[in-house]
Design a protein around this motif. Structure first.
Motif, PDB file in Angstrom:
ATOM      1  N   ARG A  39      -3.228   0.649  12.042  1.00  0.00           N
ATOM      2  CA  ARG A  39      -1.869   0.599  12.580  1.00  0.00           C
ATOM      3  C   ARG A  39      -1.575   1.867  13.372  1.00  0.00           C
ATOM      4  NH1 ARG A  39       3.158  -1.618   9.400  1.00  0.00           N
ATOM      5  NH2 ARG A  39       4.864  -0.770  10.606  1.00  0.00           N
ATOM      6  N   GLU A  40      -0.888   1.709  14.486  1.00  0.00           N
ATOM      7  CA  GLU A  40      -0.490   2.864  15.288  1.00  0.00           C
ATOM      8  C   GLU A  40       0.503   3.702  14.501  1.00  0.00           C
ATOM      9  OE1 GLU A  40       1.050   1.714  19.157  1.00  0.00           O
ATOM     10  OE2 GLU A  40      -0.106  -0.142  18.992  1.00  0.00           O
TER      11      GLU A  40
ATOM     12  N   THR B  75       4.156  -0.302   2.457  1.00  0.00           N
ATOM     13  CA  THR B  75       3.830  -1.104   3.630  1.00  0.00           C
ATOM     14  C   THR B  75       3.003  -2.290   3.145  1.00  0.00           C
ATOM     15  OG1 THR B  75       2.851  -1.093   5.862  1.00  0.00           O
ATOM     16  CG2 THR B  75       1.762   0.268   4.197  1.00  0.00           C
ATOM     17  N   SER B  76       3.165  -3.419   3.775  1.00  0.00           N
ATOM     18  CA  SER B  76       2.487  -4.627   3.293  1.00  0.00           C
ATOM     19  C   SER B  76       0.973  -4.447   3.267  1.00  0.00           C
ATOM     20  CB  SER B  76       2.880  -5.836   4.143  1.00  0.00           C
ATOM     21  OG  SER B  76       2.600  -5.583   5.506  1.00  0.00           O
ATOM     22  N   ALA B  77       0.326  -5.135   2.334  1.00  0.00           N
ATOM     23  CA  ALA B  77      -1.106  -4.979   2.070  1.00  0.00           C
ATOM     24  C   ALA B  77      -1.934  -5.855   3.005  1.00  0.00           C
ATOM     25  CB  ALA B  77      -1.396  -5.305   0.610  1.00  0.00           C
ATOM     26  N   ASN B  78      -1.856  -5.554   4.281  1.00  0.00           N
ATOM     27  CA  ASN B  78      -2.610  -6.318   5.276  1.00  0.00           C
ATOM     28  C   ASN B  78      -3.021  -5.401   6.424  1.00  0.00           C
ATOM     29  OD1 ASN B  78       0.197  -6.108   5.984  1.00  0.00           O
ATOM     30  ND2 ASN B  78      -0.142  -7.596   7.596  1.00  0.00           N
ATOM     31  N   ILE B  79      -4.011  -5.861   7.197  1.00  0.00           N
ATOM     32  CA  ILE B  79      -4.377  -5.186   8.437  1.00  0.00           C
ATOM     33  C   ILE B  79      -3.239  -5.448   9.415  1.00  0.00           C
ATOM     34  CG2 ILE B  79      -6.096  -5.057  10.302  1.00  0.00           C
ATOM     35  CD1 ILE B  79      -7.232  -4.302   7.519  1.00  0.00           C
ATOM     36  N   SER B  80      -2.876  -4.451  10.188  1.00  0.00           N
ATOM     37  CA  SER B  80      -1.769  -4.590  11.131  1.00  0.00           C
ATOM     38  C   SER B  80      -1.981  -5.810  12.038  1.00  0.00           C
ATOM     39  CB  SER B  80      -1.667  -3.319  11.982  1.00  0.00           C
ATOM     40  OG  SER B  80      -0.453  -3.286  12.659  1.00  0.00           O
ATOM     41  N   GLY B  81      -0.934  -6.638  12.145  1.00  0.00           N
ATOM     42  CA  GLY B  81      -1.001  -7.835  12.980  1.00  0.00           C
ATOM     43  C   GLY B  81      -1.440  -9.085  12.239  1.00  0.00           C
ATOM     44  N   MET B  82      -1.982  -8.934  11.043  1.00  0.00           N
ATOM     45  CA  MET B  82      -2.409 -10.077  10.239  1.00  0.00           C
ATOM     46  C   MET B  82      -1.246 -10.506   9.331  1.00  0.00           C
ATOM     47  SD  MET B  82      -5.430 -10.559  11.348  1.00  0.00           S
ATOM     48  CE  MET B  82      -6.181 -11.701  10.216  1.00  0.00           C
ATOM     49  N   PRO B  83      -1.285 -11.750   8.814  1.00  0.00           N
ATOM     50  CA  PRO B  83      -0.191 -12.201   7.947  1.00  0.00           C
ATOM     51  C   PRO B  83      -0.081 -11.372   6.661  1.00  0.00           C
ATOM     52  CG  PRO B  83      -1.617 -14.040   8.588  1.00  0.00           C
ATOM     53  CD  PRO B  83      -2.287 -12.780   9.045  1.00  0.00           C
ATOM     54  N   THR B  84       1.137 -11.246   6.175  1.00  0.00           N
ATOM     55  CA  THR B  84       1.377 -10.565   4.903  1.00  0.00           C
ATOM     56  C   THR B  84       0.896 -11.477   3.775  1.00  0.00           C
ATOM     57  OG1 THR B  84       3.310  -9.445   5.794  1.00  0.00           O
ATOM     58  CG2 THR B  84       3.172  -9.607   3.401  1.00  0.00           C
TER      59      THR B  84
ATOM     60  N   ASP C 146      -6.933  -8.972   1.807  1.00  0.00           N
ATOM     61  CA  ASP C 146      -8.222  -8.805   2.483  1.00  0.00           C
ATOM     62  C   ASP C 146      -9.100  -7.795   1.731  1.00  0.00           C
ATOM     63  OD1 ASP C 146     -10.011  -7.334   4.560  1.00  0.00           O
ATOM     64  OD2 ASP C 146      -9.320  -9.121   5.650  1.00  0.00           O
ATOM     65  N   HIS C 147     -10.402  -8.078   1.648  1.00  0.00           N
ATOM     66  CA  HIS C 147     -11.337  -7.180   0.939  1.00  0.00           C
ATOM     67  C   HIS C 147     -11.357  -5.787   1.564  1.00  0.00           C
ATOM     68  CE1 HIS C 147     -14.645  -6.980   3.871  1.00  0.00           C
ATOM     69  NE2 HIS C 147     -14.221  -8.171   4.227  1.00  0.00           N
ATOM     70  N   HIS C 148     -11.085  -5.683   2.862  1.00  0.00           N
ATOM     71  CA  HIS C 148     -11.041  -4.379   3.538  1.00  0.00           C
ATOM     72  C   HIS C 148      -9.944  -3.498   2.914  1.00  0.00           C
ATOM     73  CE1 HIS C 148     -11.230  -1.508   6.862  1.00  0.00           C
ATOM     74  NE2 HIS C 148      -9.902  -1.583   6.937  1.00  0.00           N
ATOM     75  N   ILE C 149      -8.812  -4.109   2.600  1.00  0.00           N
ATOM     76  CA  ILE C 149      -7.715  -3.385   1.956  1.00  0.00           C
ATOM     77  C   ILE C 149      -8.095  -3.043   0.516  1.00  0.00           C
ATOM     78  CG2 ILE C 149      -5.305  -3.530   1.162  1.00  0.00           C
ATOM     79  CD1 ILE C 149      -5.451  -3.342   4.217  1.00  0.00           C
TER      80      ILE C 149
ATOM     81  N   ILE D 265       0.890  -1.155   0.000  1.00  0.00           N
ATOM     82  CA  ILE D 265       0.000   0.000   0.000  1.00  0.00           C
ATOM     83  C   ILE D 265       0.930   1.206   0.000  1.00  0.00           C
ATOM     84  CG2 ILE D 265      -1.831   1.253   1.191  1.00  0.00           C
ATOM     85  CD1 ILE D 265      -2.423  -1.412   2.694  1.00  0.00           C
ATOM     86  N   GLY D 266       0.660   2.180  -0.863  1.00  0.00           N
ATOM     87  CA  GLY D 266       1.580   3.296  -0.954  1.00  0.00           C
ATOM     88  C   GLY D 266       0.931   4.616  -1.259  1.00  0.00           C
ATOM     89  N   CYS D 267       1.749   5.652  -1.088  1.00  0.00           N
ATOM     90  CA  CYS D 267       1.354   7.024  -1.391  1.00  0.00           C
ATOM     91  C   CYS D 267       2.623   7.868  -1.467  1.00  0.00           C
ATOM     92  CB  CYS D 267       0.404   7.570  -0.320  1.00  0.00           C
ATOM     93  SG  CYS D 267       1.170   7.806   1.307  1.00  0.00           S
TER      94      CYS D 267
END
Length: 191
Positions: free
Chosen positions: A52-53, A135-144, A152-155, A33-35
């Motif tokens: 993510r914090e 940054t990896s395309a996952n929710i923080s704490g979930m597997p890459t 994940d559909h959320h991403i 995920i980028g910008c």
């Protein structure tokens, strides 16, 4: 994959990024995920999407020495030695970044960066003339995710643009991470 497809995707991603958007894109390792690394508001969107914090910094991709020296006034000699001998993607954490958004810099005033040659990323940064958040395309704490279909559909629903390249490619391993202090301390964070 044709050069035409890469150029079209670079154009599409650039239009989103220059307007403060965030993209989902293939890197030289995993889907990211980028910008624009200088856009504080866009970086906040990524932290929110990943849940993510903001104290957990992200890395930036760069496409060459000029960009590297624009962000880091001092690059330890050992950094060049590592980059010269490594045969796999390597992220270096360096001290005292500048010319990037404050919310991408770690609390200890460091920033992880990786030089990339992957055609899409390289050309996108050539167009942006700025580093690209990665940054990896996952929710923080979930597997890459190892492939596009594992994201994940959320991403998928939360980004402004999904780059249409390499959807069938299985990801390479995440990069090696090495922290290099201007005090010559070297610490391997992830082999």
């Amino acid at each position: 994959m044709s050069t035409e497809n890469v150029n079209e995707e670079v154009h599409n991603a650039y239009e989103v990024i220059k307007n403060g958007g965030i993209i989902l894109y293939p890197t030289d390792t995993v889907w990211g995920i980028g910008c624009d690394a200088t856009n504080e508001e866009a970086i906040k969107k990524i932290y929110a999407l990943k849940q993510r914090e903001e104290t957990k910094s992200m890395i930036v991709l760069m496409n060459g020495d000029r960009m590297l020296y624009n962000v880091f006034n001092e690059v330890p000699e050992v950094a060049w030695q590592i980059l010269d001998v490594t045969d796999k993607p390597t992220t270096l954490i360096l001290d005292n970044p500048r010319n990037v958004a404050k919310n991408i810099v770690a609390p200890d005033n460091t920033l992880g960066m990786r030089l990339v040659k992957e055609p899409f990323c390289y050309k996108l940064m050539e167009r942006m003339k700025k580093p690209l958040v990665s940054t990896s395309a996952n929710i923080s704490g979930m597997p890459t995710p190892n492939s596009f279909k594992e994201i994940d559909h959320h991403i998928l629903d939360g980004v402004d643009y999904i780059v249409n390249l390499h959807h069938d490619k299985v990801a390479a391993k995440p990069s090696t991470i090495i922290k290099l202090g201007n005090d010559l301390q070297v610490k391997v964070i992830r082999p």
